[in-house]
Design an enzyme around this catalytic site. Structure first.
Site, PDB file in Angstrom:
ATOM      1  N   ASP A  39       7.499   9.393  36.263  1.00 55.89           N
ATOM      2  CA  ASP A  39       6.551   9.789  37.307  1.00 55.89           C
ATOM      3  C   ASP A  39       7.298  10.449  38.462  1.00 55.89           C
ATOM      4  OD1 ASP A  39       4.219  10.142  38.682  1.00 55.89           O
ATOM      5  OD2 ASP A  39       3.681   8.034  38.791  1.00 55.89           O
ATOM      6  N   ASP A  47      13.800  10.376  34.351  1.00 56.32           N
ATOM      7  CA  ASP A  47      12.766   9.594  35.016  1.00 56.32           C
ATOM      8  C   ASP A  47      11.406  10.150  34.584  1.00 56.32           C
ATOM      9  OD1 ASP A  47      11.548   7.862  37.044  1.00 56.32           O
ATOM     10  OD2 ASP A  47      11.201   9.723  38.126  1.00 56.32           O
TER      11      ASP A  47
END
Length: 286
Positions: free
Chosen positions: A25, A23
């Site tokens: 952010d 992932d």
């Protein structure tokens, strides 16, 4: 092994991963600030021959823009290994709706991905002249107006299929939040009584697309993320070993409660990138 690692299912980490699905952010950076240890984690993984793939529900940027953003943090990202919800949506649209004529609510990243996939997107003049729209593709559009929503609703009520890039309800920006693509979808769902096909995390559609591009089985890819509702849920549903990092949504005190609420308990919990490196090293990969 670092005391900042909690192994909930140790057997899931018995073998060396072929890839790590990261992932962005909350996992590699927060806003405009890199998370400590993130560049080193990616560098060591790549140096050990473990491919890093970058998965984001953001539909507004192209893979090239995402890779440039990551490289600005010192993370050696390759655009060919960036998978956005827009790219996954375009691939799904081409596979499942090869003759689609799409009305798009979204920004440059989504429209660019659809154009590259060969999806027809008639402009306003062409639609006014009767171009038949049979697919609504919706992502985040920060300049959305009521007229666009009304037009999209009309197509849905006339039988168009509905794709949603990602279900995120809100996006963190600075000191506050923006309504996300999922919030916009809630309006269209309420008005039309039609539920979209969701592409981005936690949907299995994006995960299958990522695994196919990487050319690996789910058991060979570790998923690392900060959000139980999206990252962890997607990884667990796909059958991937899944690692929660406490650098974004979850903290040391509330991670278990948040994961239980999401129905997505990770296989391991790490304080941050340095502990992910320690976990992978323990598996004999580094």
């Amino acid at each position: 092994m670092s005391q900042q690692i909690a192994l909930l299912r140790e057997d899931r980490f018995a073998g060396r991963p072929k890839a790590v699905l990261l992932d962005l952010d909350g996992t590699l950076y927060r806003g405009e600030t890199p998370i400590d240890g993130a560049p080193e984690l990616v560098g060591e993984l790549e140096g050990a021959g473990i491919a890093c793939w970058y998965l984001t529900n953001n539909s507004t940027r192209t893979p090239e823009q995402v890779a440039d953003h990551l490289r600005g943090f010192g993370i050696p990202a390759d655009a060919e290994r960036v998978i956005t919800s827009a790219a996954a949506a375009a691939h799904y649209a081409k596979q499942c709706h090869p003759d689609a004529v799409a009305y798009v609510i979204g920004e440059h990243g989504l429209k660019s991905a659809l154009a590259e996939a060969g999806i027809a997107m008639p402009d306003e003049a062409e639609r006014a002249q009767g171009a038949k729209v049979n697919l609504v593709v919706q992502g985040l559009d920060r300049s959305l107006n009521y007229g666009q929503l009304t037009e999209a609703l009309g197509y849905l009520l006339s039988g168009a299929d509905y794709l949603l890039t990602n279900p995120d309800r809100r996006l963190p920006v600075g000191d506050g939040f923006l309504p996300g693509a999922g919030s916009l979808a809630a309006l269209l769902e309420t008005a039309s009584d039609i539920s979209p096909v969701v592409i981005g995390k936690p949907s299995g559609i994006m995960m299958r697309y990522a695994l196919d591009l990487a050319g690996i089985e789910a058991s060979e890819a570790w998923v690392v993320g900060d959000n139980p509702h999206t990252d962890l849920a997607a990884g667990l549903a796909a059958g991937c070993p899944t690692v929660l990092v406490l650098t974004g949504i979850c903290g040391p005190v509330d991670w278990r409660r948040r994961c239980e609420q999401a129905g997505a308990m990770p296989d391991a919990v790490c304080a941050g990138p340095d502990d992910v490196r320690a976990l992978i090293s323990r598996a004999g990969a580094l």
